[in-house]
Design an enzyme around this catalytic site. Structure first.
Site, PDB file in Angstrom:
ATOM      1  N   HIS A 470      84.624  -2.665 -49.102  1.00 23.35           N
ATOM      2  CA  HIS A 470      83.298  -2.895 -48.517  1.00 23.35           C
ATOM      3  C   HIS A 470      82.238  -2.073 -49.256  1.00 23.35           C
ATOM      4  CE1 HIS A 470      80.441  -3.524 -45.067  1.00 23.35           C
ATOM      5  NE2 HIS A 470      79.945  -2.397 -45.558  1.00 23.35           N
ATOM      6  N   GLU A 471      82.494  -0.778 -49.341  1.00 27.63           N
ATOM      7  CA  GLU A 471      81.506   0.088 -50.000  1.00 27.63           C
ATOM      8  C   GLU A 471      81.388  -0.263 -51.476  1.00 27.63           C
ATOM      9  OE1 GLU A 471      79.511   1.624 -48.241  1.00 27.63           O
ATOM     10  OE2 GLU A 471      80.638   1.469 -46.382  1.00 27.63           O
ATOM     11  N   HIS A 474      78.852  -2.919 -51.946  1.00 27.67           N
ATOM     12  CA  HIS A 474      77.497  -2.355 -52.018  1.00 27.67           C
ATOM     13  C   HIS A 474      77.250  -1.757 -53.406  1.00 27.67           C
ATOM     14  CE1 HIS A 474      76.317  -2.796 -47.877  1.00 27.67           C
ATOM     15  NE2 HIS A 474      77.259  -1.998 -47.398  1.00 27.67           N
ATOM     16  N   HIS A 477      76.430  -4.271 -55.922  1.00 30.52           N
ATOM     17  CA  HIS A 477      75.060  -4.744 -55.715  1.00 30.52           C
ATOM     18  C   HIS A 477      74.086  -3.824 -56.467  1.00 30.52           C
ATOM     19  CE1 HIS A 477      72.253  -6.558 -52.346  1.00 30.52           C
ATOM     20  NE2 HIS A 477      71.965  -7.017 -53.535  1.00 30.52           N
TER      21      HIS A 477
END
Ligand code: ZN
Length: 735
Positions: A470-471, A474, A477
């Site tokens: 999940h991290e 990010h 991104h």
């Protein structure tokens, strides 16, 4: 001050901060200098005798404050990842100063006049798409920050934002103190009953950190979850659970609830000054969802089915407990424990049998390999670069095809007393082409995994693996951002869009090919079996009723607290805050509030007559305890589940303004994510390079340079559908 490394050019690899030379006392002078330099830059832009152009105003503003940004980012990273008493003291001092500097910019009349003029003519300026977007976003940012306010409203607005900044710091520090201070020592064999070795290893580290032998627990979420899952000592589970849920209210001298109440009160006042009936409306105006009604519509579609699903789950747990000869009642401190038993039985999945397969280092490799297969980028570890803690690792990220550098990735995975709880991504430097010097980003991921003792490999639960991915989503991104202007870079997107890349990348953690290769038993080196992989995938929907309820309840409470009321409520959606008071915001009158917070009120001795006059129409501060109770009753939150975050430690809401009336964003983004990942599934290849390239181009690289709804359509060719998310959580039939 010539020895202050922050004030010198950072002659370091990749332009990293000079970590090994920084001391807490360097920050204040560095920020003072950087801020005054920034002020000069702003005055130059605003005072330019030439008429405003995009280049001399908007692009110049975007480029300004480079030193300020570097030091402020470094500071916020260190206070989160490796804080100290000294740094916390500096934080308390500087938080309002930084907020006030930002206010000074957004409230700069000359600067705004130039932006406003350009904005009015924006369609005649022959701007490119990214330039137009920057101008529009910037204009909106200034307006939302009060640039169009006049007179008293203007002064009051600045006062509110500065007070909020200090309150956020107070809140975070109090919660962190409660988490670190709590100590449960497990002195006897009986105290440790049921705890697997990896949990005991973590408990041994905590004990060592606290300076004694044996085993101990604090309230770090990464310890509490496994304790509640495995400890067969119901009395100790109850003790830990109660302490965990009492964070922020356990110590009367640092009870966070008056702070939270004051924050809510100030936000309501701020929204009113800005011409909105509620803070929720003000917040939502700058999100993809746009209105509280749209958010409540989503949450309410989920809420009842989730409760029904959770009630079934609870029944299964009660049956399991009774069958095992335990009392058939499930309390908050029982749910994890019995859920683990039922899960183990139903899917034959034993968390402690699984755990040896998920070594942190191998899972990092798995993550990097996924990024390589999808986006053609390569992660290479670099040693001997000074960082802020020996456990932190650094990776160069390059394009496989061209060898060009994409960015720097910092990976900081272990829990420490000096690190705040949770998992997050942050930047030391954001990507931007509109800049001298380094244009590629430096991105960090922080996790709070319990580090294995004695140099053994750190093992993760599969939930931890998801968090890691999940991290990392990010981080990608931030890393793959490819825009001109820093204001539009990376994760600077609308708040309910920002969780799309992160949640999207969790999907690849479940891929059999990935697990087969990287999930290897820590002792035997055996790859995980196909059957075990199948069981992990099958168990994906297990306990989703519980998870959806504990999350959605918080999202609904957040919306209600910030002024949006559920449909069917007598106040309707847009009930003005003042009128809501009797409905559960049992607020004390403003005068009581100021007495209750005498310390702060007195130090704000410069409160003018204007401030005091305005306080008369300040909405009352809610009674946080009473509000939480009445909302849980109104919603029918099952007591055995409760709120994932109670208001006294709900950092999303009270450590920053970013997630206020915004805890819903995870679910909003999950609608996008589930729909987006279906494109990969439907293509027959979850590593489809075509789709991944399109995802990179339309979403990851674009940052905020395009409207999120448009970015989504660019990738998917249409708007998102709700059903894939509901299906994924098992809330409607299918799959
Ligand atoms: Zn996230």
């Amino acid at each position: 001050m010539e020895s202050n490394p922050l004030l010198q050019h950072w002659e370091t690899p990749y332009g990293l901060p000079p970590f090994d030379r920084i001391r807490p006392e360097h920050f204040k002078p560095a920020l003072d200098t950087a801020m005054s330099r920034h002020r000069e830059e702003i005055e130059t832009i605003a005072g330019d005798s030439a008429p405003a152009t995009f280049e001399n105003t908007v692009a110049a503003l975007d480029r300004s404050g480079e030193a300020m940004r570097s030091v402020a980012l470094l500071f916020s990273n260190l206070t989160a990842s490796e804080t100290s008493d000294e740094l916390q003291a500096v934080e308390r001092e500087l938080a309002p100063v930084i907020a006030s500097h930002r206010n000074w910019i957004t409230l700069h009349k000359g600067l705004f006049a130039r932006i406003d003029r350009l904005y009015a003519e924006r369609h005649n300026l022959q701007l490119g798409a990214e330039q137009l977007r920057l101008l529009e976003r910037l204009h909106l940012q200034f307006v939302r920050a009060g640039a169009q306010l006049k007179g008293e409203d203007r002064t009051r607005f600045a006062g509110i934002t500065e007070e909020l900044a200090s309150l956020y710091t107070d809140f975070s520090q109090a919660v962190l103190a409660d988490e670190a201070e709590f100590t449960l020592r497990l002195e006897t064999e009986a105290d440790r009953a049921g705890l697997p070795e990896f949990v005991l290893d973590a408990a041994a580290s905590v004990a060592a950190e606290k300076g004694f032998d044996g085993y101990a627990f604090n309230l770090s979420p990464s310890l509490v979850d496994p304790f509640l899952t495995y400890s067969t000592r119901r009395d100790l589970r109850e003790k830990v659970w109660k302490a965990y849920k009492a964070r922020g209210q356990a110590n009367p001298e640092r009870d966070t609830r008056p702070t939270a109440a004051r924050i809510v009160q100030l936000r309501a006042e701020l929204a009113r000054i800005m011409g909105y009936a509620t803070y929720a409306e003000y917040a939502l105006d700058d999100r993809m969802a746009k209105t509280p009604a749209a958010v409540l519509e989503l949450l309410e579609k989920v809420w009842e089915p989730a409760k029904a699903r959770a009630a079934e789950e609870q029944k299964h747990l009660e049956d399991a407990a009774r069958t095992a000869g335990a009392p058939g009642t499930i309390e908050g401190w029982d749910w994890h424990f019995w859920a683990e038993r039922v899960r183990r039985e139903r899917y034959n999945l034993d968390e402690s049998e699984l755990k040896p397969y998920f070594q942190l280092d191998r899972m990092l490799e798995a993550m990097f390999e996924c990024a390589n297969r999808l986006y053609g980028i390569v992660f290479t570890e670099v040693h001997d670069v000074p960082l802020y803690h020996p456990d932190v690792r650094l990776f160069e990220v390059r394009e496989e095809a061209s060898g060009g550098i994409v960015g720097i990735y910092i990976s900081d995975n272990f829990a420490r007393a000096t690190k705040r709880g949770g998992a997050w991504m942050s930047e030391y430097r954001e990507q931007a082409r509109n800049r001298d010097g380094y244009r590629y980003p430096i991105i960090a991921n922080n996790n709070n995994f319990a580090k294995a003792a004695n140099g053994r490999p750190t093992l993760l639960s599969f939930d931890n693996v998801r968090t890691l991915f999940h991290e990392f989503g990010h981080a990608l991104h931030g890393l793959l951002s490819d825009v001109t202007y820093v204001r539009l870079s990376g994760t600077n997107v609308l708040r309910d869009f920002v969780e799309l890349p992160s949640q999207m990348h969790e999907n690849w953690a479940f891929e059999p090919g990935v697990l087969k290769k990287h999930a290897r038993h820590a002792e035997t080196g055996e790859p995980i079996s196909d059957e075990l992989i199948e069981r992990i995938r099958a168990a994906r929907q297990f306990n989703q009723g519980f998870r959806t309820v504990e999350y959605t309840a918080c999202a609904l409470v957040d919306m209600a607290l910030h002024g949006a009321r559920a449909a069917g409520d007598s106040q309707g959606l847009h009930g003005a805050r003042g009128a809501d008071t009797s409905q559960g915001l049992h607020g004390a009158p403003a005068t009581d509030t100021s007495q209750g917070r005498a310390g702060r009120e007195e130090t704000a001795g410069d409160a003018t007559a204007v401030d005091r006059a305005r306080a008369a129409d300040t909405p009352p501060a809610p009674d946080i305890a009473a509000f939480e109770k009445s909302e849980c009753r109104r919603l029918g939150v099952p007591p055995a589940i409760g709120l994932r975050h109670r208001l006294s430690h709900f950092r999303h809401l009270f450590s920053t303004s970013g997630y206020a009336a915004g805890y819903y964003v995870y679910m909003w983004a999950e609608v996008l994510e589930a729909d987006a990942f279906e494109a990969f599934i439907d293509s027959g290849d979850v590593f489809s390079r075509d789709l991944a390239s399109r995802f990179r181009e339309c979403v990851l690289s674009a940052g905020d340079s395009v409207d999120p709804a448009e970015a989504y359509r660019c990738f998917r060719g249409r708007d998102p559908r709700l059903e894939p998310m509901l299906r994924k959580r098992g809330l409607i039939a299918g799959e």
